[in-house]
Design an enzyme around this catalytic site. Structure first.
Site, PDB file in Angstrom:
ATOM      1  N   GLY A  95      12.690 159.470  -6.808  1.00 14.95           N
ATOM      2  CA  GLY A  95      12.951 158.209  -6.356  1.00 14.95           C
ATOM      3  C   GLY A  95      12.915 156.941  -7.099  1.00 14.95           C
ATOM      4  CE  LYS A 103      15.023 143.978 -11.835  1.00 12.38           C
ATOM      5  NZ  LYS A 103      14.311 145.032 -12.249  1.00 12.38           N
ATOM      6  CG  ASP A 131      17.838 146.034 -11.355  1.00 16.08           C
ATOM      7  OD1 ASP A 131      17.539 145.249 -10.349  1.00 16.08           O
ATOM      8  OD2 ASP A 131      16.964 146.007 -11.933  1.00 16.08           O
TER       9      ASP A 131
END
Length: 381
Positions: free
Chosen positions: A142, A160, A156
């Site tokens: 997950g 950031k 991603d």
């Protein structure tokens, strides 16, 4: 049959705000997680029917450890949508850069800011897994999305580091300003050679400031094993901040998984709800009162790890070192580990050099008949 899967994360959090997440009243909290889910399942089902969608929820009340879950183990395409926002919100919420270090002249931020890629690289390093094997394991656990592009291609982390650079340097840095490379091309052989150089490979976001402007990038880097970031493993994240007065400080925590994500987003929306209730209009956003230029990657300086396949015959090494010398690239180390069928593998570590000069040298090498292929190119800390 439902045609869409929609991750209604904002709705999920507001359910928590209204029920358990932002409340100090204990008497209305059900006695068990089963009761909590039973109380809200019918509402979630109504929403699914209304919007012809599949709703996925996992939320945790950190005060009572009560959970709300609904289709929590199903996969949704954009479960990481809010991670970049959470990174900036954490810096805002805990005042690391805006208050505690508000008087500090921050010159560098360097961090592992994506838990998925850090887990993959950790498994490749510690267990000898291939990239594909480590990615599958991360997906099964997950940590990785069904489409892992945002994570493994560095997108991603790029969002950031743009947020953190804007806050730290008081100058607007956007996602398009960030130079990005991902980890798809990292191989078991690269991991092996990193160990040979007493290093590990990490996907790192870097933001630096000097008198010429801001440098901001995300890419795999060979980090010495004695550097604090080298010991940040699995799904954990860490951000290393350098200031002229405070020197080096590091912030560490888990960066992937449903509980860390739910906790961060819940806290952000609790703050928003509190401002709405208290009718505050002075929410702090980026204190971007400067307009510093963002450098092109070719104008920055790096050290390089280069692995290439060359013809195994006399004079090859002299030709290659000549190319580097002509392009103003100084070689720090060079090793040859394997020779097979007329082919030799060379590994070269350079001294710090302007990216433009190294790119020129690389383009010349690619045109040489003695160079069969460029296998890997990774920056070195």
């Amino acid at each position: 049959m439902k045609h869409n899967k929609i991750t209604i994360s904002i709705l999920m959090i507001f359910v928590i705000l209204l029920s358990v997440g932002c409340s100090n009243k204990q008497e209305n909290i059900p006695d068990s997680n089963e009761n909590v889910n039973a109380d809200y399942d019918f509402l979630f089902q109504e929403l699914e029917e209304k919007y012809d969608a599949t709703l996925g929820i996992y939320a945790l009340d950190t005060e009572t450890n009560k959970e709300i879950s609904y289709n929590a183990d199903e996969r949704f395409a954009y479960c990481s949508t809010y991670k970049a926002l959470a990174a900036g919100a954490i810096l805002e919420k805990y005042s690391i850069l805006k208050q505690s270090m508000s008087s500090e002249n921050i010159t560098e931020i360097m961090g592992i800011v994506n838990g998925t890629t850090n887990y993959i690289l950790t498994r490749m390093t510690q267990s000898g897994l291939s990239y594909d094997e480590a990615l599958k394991e991360a997906t099964d656990l997950g940590y990785a999305e069904a489409d892992p592009t945002a994570d493994v291609d560095g997108l991603d982390a790029g969002r950031k580091i743009a947020i953190m650079a804007s806050i730290a340097f008081h100058s607007r840095v956007t996602f398009s300003d960030v130079y990005i490379e991902g980890i798809r091309n990292i191989t078991a052989k690269d991991i092996f050679y990193a160990k040979e150089f007493n290093s590990v490979i990490k996907l790192v976001g870097i933001a630096r400031k000097d008198e010429d402007g801001i440098e901001v990038k995300v890419l795999p880097i060979l980090i010495p094993q004695d550097h604090p970031l080298a010991t940040v493993n699995d799904s954990f994240n860490a951000v290393f901040v350098h200031g002229t007065a405070s020197d080096d400080t590091m912030y560490y925590g888990r960066g992937a998984g449903k509980r860390p994500t739910a906790s961060a987003v819940t806290g952000d929306l609790c703050t928003v709800a509190r401002h709405i209730v208290e009718k505050h209009s002075n929410l702090h956003v980026c204190s971007c009162y400067k307009e510093l230029p963002v450098k092109n990657i070719q104008d920055t300086y790096s050290r390089f790890f280069l692995r290439l396949q060359v013809a195994d015959r006399p004079g090859v090494l002299a030709n290659i070192t000549s190319v580097f010398g002509t392009s103003q690239v100084s070689i720090a180390q060079i090793i040859q580990k394997s020779r097979q069928n007329g082919n030799a593998e060379l590994v070269i570590i350079t001294d710090e050099v302007k990216e433009l000069y190294f790119t020129d040298a690389l383009n010349i090498l690619k045109r040489l008949s003695i160079v069969n292929s460029i296998s890997s190119l990774i920056r070195v800390y």
